[in-house]
Scaffold this motif. Structure first.
Motif: not given
Lengths: 306, 306, 306
Positions: C150-173
């Motif tokens: 329903g919205q982005i504000n106020g949400k808690s998002i957890g990234f799990v796994g390979d956070l070092k090399y993942g382009r996806t995680v870097h951009s999204l976070s």
């Protein structure tokens, strides 16, 4: 009559027919980046059958077909498919023939397009067959000269680089010799234009051969540059010496005529440095983009309803 | 009901349904080379997902889809892409499912199409899964017999060549056994039709097995030729001897019935020499071209609005 | 102004612009599987230029373009073609520029899309450039969170796994840090989020880093899972130990919030077992399918007539 005609060799076209293509290409020009408003090939399927990769040529044909409203059946690289099972070109052509309304064929063997045209009911367009022909390349080269200089007759065209192996130069120089032009062949000894081609051209128009680009630059309206390939030289040092001589510099062009244009079939490597790209003489990207209206013209003439 | 139906195995279709496809294909025939005037699939995307190359099959489906106005999402060879990252077929299918309105799947593993059909919401058409099924090939073979001979019932069909490994022969002979036909299996000892297939067919119709094509030719309405592959023989000399026996000669055909037709799933290599191509019996290129109306019929039946 | 705009990096978009894309994607959603009724890009050609294979991304763009009525010029894998002849990216771009109305570029080198955008007159969309950007992936990830929660504000998002090399995680976070969210980075020591990215994010929003997924699961609205690649570990035993810890189990999810969603950029391998697929939390296939409306929105905004 153009309808259903095979386009196998530039030599099959008369001067009048060449001018008819250029004229039609000129009419297509406004639609080359927007698409033809009438979509004259809306019910047609154009198959691109490439037995060796040539991204630029394939995409230029596919874009031209799409701009006319046609659909494109793209066969990509054929090496892995039926060909590997030993199927002959004539069998493949007879099948693709029933899947499409025109076949654009690229093949490593000279004569492949002629053979294909004999087995296909639909028109075949030669998109390069080995050392043989690539007629739409020749037509887009001629279109570029004609558009940029206003006419072909009366012009001086110099070819520089590898004139021995280059299919592009052989076809274009022969086609130009049907017009009232002067041709200059500028190359190292090892890469001179083949004697039989030169003799053929000299029957009709004056030809000058030289190694020295510097002394000839002032006489030219068109400088058509080609790539000198390392693989042609047994000795890398020899290659470097030769290739270095024919690199096009701004200082060279500044000595040329006011309306001199520089063409190249692309891809270029070092023979035209990036510093040339923004000079007014540089027309090689324009030349590549002319592939669209010229191929639109051809496709519309052989497939269209008019 | 055909709408949204998966086409996984010819065995899923009843005789009535097969005849319904052939009838619809016949209605598509006039549009197979001009395009359907109504463009019934104008808003549809057909994805061709080929895990092994098969140019003819892929292009036949793509051309058929285009002739109906659909757009084609062509996945080419998938070996280099996600597959290399270890993605399962079911994951790939669930994703392509949301990109397209139908999935045409070619896969090296038997059962892949059935699996895919369970994960996809959109209809899946099996374009060959290993030693398994290739139902549209069977349908176009039946369409060819039906069109050329006026009917299937009452006809004698002989299969010659490699009857052991050929998916085409297994499917077609089983489908034909639902009709009132006689089947002949002509092959070397090493390449006989598998026992379980023969037994299955014999429950319904008469079957004759022989090594001798010469003695059987006069009994046939259809001679269905297949390629004998070198790789099946440990000894090249043995291969040559066997393969040579089943080469189709004009002299053989001249002894056949007046309306005898020769079919082949193609590609052919030496088993049908070029001298046969222009004889009235030769129908293998016609057969290949029948892939278009048959696949148009199938696509229209499962995706069309009618 | 969106018309003719290059989409190179998510960092080029303001929060307002991101929300504008998500809103437009939402409007496209009803047409993502049926096609847009107005066919706003009917006269456009979208070229997909992939210097490395990425079937999912390529097909998602091609399907989105087709759903808007555009035609697609698909360059497939370019390794074998002009690239092999040593042509520069800038030359290739200048040519494709004249064949199409937009270029979707995938390239192994960071910065390639920015370079391409400088040479192309038509808009360039970055479909991934090495360790760099892949902005439409980030947008479809944000669209999924926005739609599902329903919205982005106020949400808690957890990234799990390979956070070092993942382009996806870097951009999204980084993009999420423009909103009022809490971010959790859950990874083994060896694959922690790079310090410079964490520092950049901490300037704006709270961040928590941990190795322990179990203790954090109850705090999350979104669990964004990524693949841990074997190749990152010198020792296979070490890999197995680490990878095993971050496999998502039903028992883990049952301890999460009621509306917790599980996302993954796909392809997944073992980190999300098939038993998760049918749980209400599993949104990764929905996420992949959201690539269509999001890319439709982008294409329509930069190429459309509105």
């Amino acid at each position: 009559m153009w309808l259903n005609r095979d386009i196998v060799s530039i030599g099959d076209l008369s001067v009048e027919e060449i001018m008819e293509v250029l004229d039609r290409a000129n009419k297509m020009l406004p639609y080359a980046s927007t698409g033809h408003p009438r979509k004259p090939l809306a019910d047609k399927i154009v198959a691109t059958l490439f037995y060796e990769p040539s991204t630029r040529t394939r995409l230029s044909f596919e874009s031209a077909a799409m701009r006319l409203g046609a659909r494109v059946l793209s066969l990509g690289s054929l090496e892995e498919s039926s060909v590997a099972k030993g199927e002959t070109l004539s069998d493949t052509i007879r099948i693709i023939n029933s899947y499409s309304d025109a076949i654009v064929l690229r093949h490593p063997s000279e004569g492949a397009a002629r053979l294909a045209s004999e087995y296909a009911d639909v028109p075949v367009i030669n998109a390069g067959d080995g050392a043989g022909q690539h007629p739409t390349q020749t037509l887009l080269d001629m279109f570029t000269i004609w558009k940029e200089l206003g006419q072909i007759n009366g012009k001086s065209i110099g070819f520089v680089g590898d004139l021995k192996y280059g299919r592009t130069v052989h076809s274009l120089s022969k086609a130009l010799s049907l017009f009232d032009v002067s041709l200059y062949f500028i190359s190292p000894e090892e890469l001179k234009i083949p004697k039989h081609i030169k003799r053929d051209i000299e029957k009709r128009i004056p030809v000058k051969e030289t190694k020295n680009l510097d002394e000839i630059i002032e006489s030219l309206d068109v400088l058509y540059v080609t790539r000198i390939q390392k693989e042609r030289f047994p000795d890398i040092e020899e290659y470097k010496k030769v290739a270095g001589v024919y690199v096009i510099r701004p200082s060279l062009l500044s000595r040329g005529r006011k309306n001199l244009i520089v063409m190249h079939p692309l891809p270029r490597v070092d023979e035209i440095p990036a510093e040339i790209d923004n000079l007014p003489q540089a027309k090689y990207f324009k030349q590549a983009s002319n592939g669209i209206p010229v191929r639109m013209a051809i496709l519309d003439m052989i497939l269209g309803s008019e």
